[in-house]
Design a protein around this motif. Structure first.
Motif, PDB file in Angstrom:
ATOM      1  N   LEU A   1       0.823  -1.209   0.000  1.00 53.86           N
ATOM      2  CA  LEU A   1       0.000   0.000   0.000  1.00 53.86           C
ATOM      3  C   LEU A   1       0.856   1.257   0.000  1.00 53.86           C
ATOM      4  O   LEU A   1       0.514   2.254  -0.641  1.00 53.86           O
ATOM      5  CB  LEU A   1      -0.930  -0.005   1.218  1.00 53.86           C
ATOM      6  CG  LEU A   1      -2.083  -1.012   1.172  1.00 53.86           C
ATOM      7  CD1 LEU A   1      -2.845  -1.009   2.490  1.00 53.86           C
ATOM      8  CD2 LEU A   1      -3.027  -0.696   0.020  1.00 53.86           C
ATOM      9  N   ASP A   2       1.968   1.220   0.748  1.00 52.80           N
ATOM     10  CA  ASP A   2       2.839   2.393   0.786  1.00 52.80           C
ATOM     11  C   ASP A   2       3.386   2.714  -0.599  1.00 52.80           C
ATOM     12  O   ASP A   2       3.448   3.888  -1.007  1.00 52.80           O
ATOM     13  CB  ASP A   2       3.997   2.157   1.769  1.00 52.80           C
ATOM     14  CG  ASP A   2       3.540   2.185   3.215  1.00 52.80           C
ATOM     15  OD1 ASP A   2       2.434   2.722   3.467  1.00 52.80           O
ATOM     16  OD2 ASP A   2       4.274   1.664   4.072  1.00 52.80           O
ATOM     17  N   ALA A   3       3.777   1.688  -1.311  1.00 49.32           N
ATOM     18  CA  ALA A   3       4.313   1.889  -2.669  1.00 49.32           C
ATOM     19  C   ALA A   3       3.237   2.459  -3.587  1.00 49.32           C
ATOM     20  O   ALA A   3       3.501   3.345  -4.399  1.00 49.32           O
ATOM     21  CB  ALA A   3       4.866   0.587  -3.226  1.00 49.32           C
ATOM     22  N   PHE A   4       2.005   1.958  -3.429  1.00 43.75           N
ATOM     23  CA  PHE A   4       0.898   2.454  -4.261  1.00 43.75           C
ATOM     24  C   PHE A   4       0.580   3.915  -3.943  1.00 43.75           C
ATOM     25  O   PHE A   4       0.377   4.722  -4.839  1.00 43.75           O
ATOM     26  CB  PHE A   4      -0.336   1.569  -4.040  1.00 43.75           C
ATOM     27  CG  PHE A   4      -1.550   2.041  -4.801  1.00 43.75           C
ATOM     28  CD1 PHE A   4      -1.555   2.090  -6.176  1.00 43.75           C
ATOM     29  CD2 PHE A   4      -2.696   2.468  -4.121  1.00 43.75           C
ATOM     30  CE1 PHE A   4      -2.673   2.543  -6.879  1.00 43.75           C
ATOM     31  CE2 PHE A   4      -3.807   2.916  -4.814  1.00 43.75           C
ATOM     32  CZ  PHE A   4      -3.790   2.956  -6.200  1.00 43.75           C
ATOM     33  N   ARG A   5       0.562   4.252  -2.619  1.00 42.77           N
ATOM     34  CA  ARG A   5       0.300   5.634  -2.240  1.00 42.77           C
ATOM     35  C   ARG A   5       1.348   6.576  -2.812  1.00 42.77           C
ATOM     36  O   ARG A   5       1.039   7.660  -3.320  1.00 42.77           O
ATOM     37  CB  ARG A   5       0.290   5.760  -0.701  1.00 42.77           C
ATOM     38  CG  ARG A   5      -0.922   5.115  -0.041  1.00 42.77           C
ATOM     39  CD  ARG A   5      -0.992   5.482   1.437  1.00 42.77           C
ATOM     40  NE  ARG A   5      -2.063   4.773   2.125  1.00 42.77           N
ATOM     41  CZ  ARG A   5      -1.917   3.653   2.795  1.00 42.77           C
ATOM     42  NH1 ARG A   5      -0.705   3.112   2.911  1.00 42.77           N
ATOM     43  NH2 ARG A   5      -2.951   3.074   3.367  1.00 42.77           N
ATOM     44  N   ALA A   6       2.595   6.143  -2.755  1.00 46.23           N
ATOM     45  CA  ALA A   6       3.688   6.977  -3.272  1.00 46.23           C
ATOM     46  C   ALA A   6       3.577   7.165  -4.789  1.00 46.23           C
ATOM     47  O   ALA A   6       3.792   8.269  -5.308  1.00 46.23           O
ATOM     48  CB  ALA A   6       5.035   6.316  -2.929  1.00 46.23           C
ATOM     49  N   ALA A   7       3.185   6.088  -5.489  1.00 41.79           N
ATOM     50  CA  ALA A   7       3.066   6.173  -6.943  1.00 41.79           C
ATOM     51  C   ALA A   7       1.919   7.084  -7.353  1.00 41.79           C
ATOM     52  O   ALA A   7       2.050   7.909  -8.276  1.00 41.79           O
ATOM     53  CB  ALA A   7       2.856   4.776  -7.526  1.00 41.79           C
ATOM     54  N   ILE A   8       0.781   6.968  -6.653  1.00 40.68           N
ATOM     55  CA  ILE A   8      -0.384   7.800  -6.975  1.00 40.68           C
ATOM     56  C   ILE A   8      -0.118   9.268  -6.630  1.00 40.68           C
ATOM     57  O   ILE A   8      -0.529  10.173  -7.362  1.00 40.68           O
ATOM     58  CB  ILE A   8      -1.621   7.304  -6.207  1.00 40.68           C
ATOM     59  CG1 ILE A   8      -2.003   5.894  -6.708  1.00 40.68           C
ATOM     60  CG2 ILE A   8      -2.795   8.251  -6.388  1.00 40.68           C
ATOM     61  CD1 ILE A   8      -2.324   5.856  -8.173  1.00 40.68           C
ATOM     62  N   ALA A   9       0.580   9.507  -5.527  1.00 42.25           N
ATOM     63  CA  ALA A   9       0.897  10.875  -5.123  1.00 42.25           C
ATOM     64  C   ALA A   9       1.783  11.547  -6.165  1.00 42.25           C
ATOM     65  O   ALA A   9       1.705  12.752  -6.373  1.00 42.25           O
ATOM     66  CB  ALA A   9       1.570  10.869  -3.759  1.00 42.25           C
TER      67      ALA A   9
END
Length: 431
Positions: A423-431
């Motif tokens: 989830l952290d990786a996904f949040r960073a990518a979307i941000a």
């Protein structure tokens, strides 16, 4: 071919004895020259011996009603009473194309500032292009003339439609294509069996070769769908006009944008609209026809813009290979129709084609091949220039599936992001 009298190509009253009609061809009664009007017996011929003009089918339709049509199957055979086919055509082994979706394209309309827009999406046909319509009619003619092999010159879609239809009908197939076609179209044309011959050169080179083959003993008993069977084959495009009118509640749209390769599709859609009017199936009202070409193969557009009546052949150089016919046979008739109806002929660049493919996919979920990109690109250009009325009911054609021309849009096709499964990786990518 027996020469007959010169007269109109469409009649609604029965002037020929019923028992004299060749019922293999339904309401068709003759071949008629589009230039001089000379008439010939129905046969595998495509050129007038009097003036060398193109031949087309002449009919005696009799009475045709909306109710009769509605009782037919949900494919092109619902219009069998308007086509050169026997009454029992639907019971024969064939691909049964047609009755494809007419999509209410509200999202695209809002994007372009158009009040009412529909996309006639012919990618839903059996081999994913409108060519299934024309080939279905040609197959019936080939059967009637006793041909054992179905053939064509093709820019890709037609080759696949012919090999598929031949397989279904139990005929041999041998088709000819430019050797540099898109790989997806080569795969589709070959998977159905038959012989697929690549020719070094352009489509016009391929077409010339086929014309030579017709006169050789090697081509004896071959039905070339877009050469010696062309008058019958071309009638399949009329079914687009019939379907559009019926799907709109039996009315002709105010304006329509049609891609142009040989130009036959556009001329036959116009013929279909005029037949519906003559038969009283739709209201007689004005409509405008716009023709769309790719800039890299735009001889008709160039002639239109220059005010010429003669088409100057060109050497194609465009990603829209299904439209890459440098010497279009029906080009002069496209000019006549665009001018007569108050339409226009326009072209777009390869970059505009790609952008239009993505626009249609993003707004309507329709993945068009390059010809569809040409149409949507020209639509946008016509609206921007004020030549197409944004308040009038508009229909555009998508004649094939984008999966056949993946190379056109492949360069920018990549994941939005590649991340670790967290989830952290996904949040960073979307941000």
């Amino acid at each position: 071919m027996a020469l007959a009298t010169t007269e109109n190509t469409t009649t609604t009253s029965s002037e020929r004895a019923d028992d004299a009609r060749d019922r293999r061809f339904g309401p068709a009664v003759a071949l008629s020259c589009r230039e001089c009007g000379a008439r010939y017996d129905l046969g595998p011929s495509f050129a007038c011996t009097e003036c060398f003009g193109p031949l087309e089918i002449a009919y005696d339709f009799g009475r045709v009603t909306r109710e009769q049509i509605a009782e037919g199957p949900t494919n092109i055979w619902r219009y069998r009473s308007l086509l050169p086919v026997p009454a029992d055509v639907a019971s024969k082994p064939n691909m049964a194309p047609g009755w494809t979706k007419l999509v209410n394209a509200g999202n695209l309309a809002r994007e372009l500032g158009i009040r009412s827009l529909h996309v006639k999406d012919d990618s839903g046909n059996p081999t994913h292009s409108f060519k299934d319509r024309v080939v279905a009619i040609a197959v019936e003619a080939a059967r009637n003339f006793g041909f054992h092999t179905l053939s064509c010159s093709s820019t890709g879609n037609l080759a696949g439609a012919v090999t598929a239809a031949a397989a279904r009908a139990g005929l041999d197939a041998c088709v000819f294509i430019p050797s540099d076609l898109e790989q997806a179209k080569i795969v589709m044309a070959s998977v159905y069996g038959g012989r697929l011959i690549g020719i070094e050169g352009t489509y016009d080179d391929v077409n010339r070769f086929c014309s030579e083959l017709i006169g050789d003993e090697m081509g004896d008993q071959w039905g070339f769908v877009n050469v010696n069977l062309r008058p019958y084959y071309a009638e399949g495009s009329k079914t687009l006009a019939y379907e559009i009118a019926e799907q709109l509640g039996w009315r002709i749209p105010d304006q329509i944008v049609i891609p142009v390769a040989s130009g036959s599709q556009l001329t036959k859609i116009d013929k279909g609209f005029k037949e519906l009017i003559a038969l009283g199936l739709v209201e007689d009202r004005p409509y405008k026809i716009f023709a769309a070409q790719a800039e890299g193969c735009s001889p008709v557009s160039a002639a239109y813009k220059a005010g010429h009546d003669v088409i100057r052949p060109v050497k194609p150089n465009t990603i829209a290979k299904s439209l890459a016919i440098g010497n279009p046979a029906d080009g002069p008739y496209v000019l006549d129709i665009a001018r007569r109806t108050g339409g226009a002929v326009e072209d777009v660049t390869d970059a505009e084609i790609v952008d239009a493919i993505r626009l249609l996919a993003r707004t309507e979920g329709i993945f068009a091949e390059t010809a569809g990109g040409v149409v949507v690109g020209v639509l946008r250009k016509l609206v921007a220039s004020g030549r197409l009325d944004p308040d009038a009911e508009t229909v555009v054609l998508n004649t094939g599936d984008g999966l056949k021309t993946l190379d056109a849009v492949a360069a920018e096709a990549r994941p939005t992001a590649v991340i670790r499964p967290s989830l952290d990786a996904f949040r960073a990518a979307i941000a």
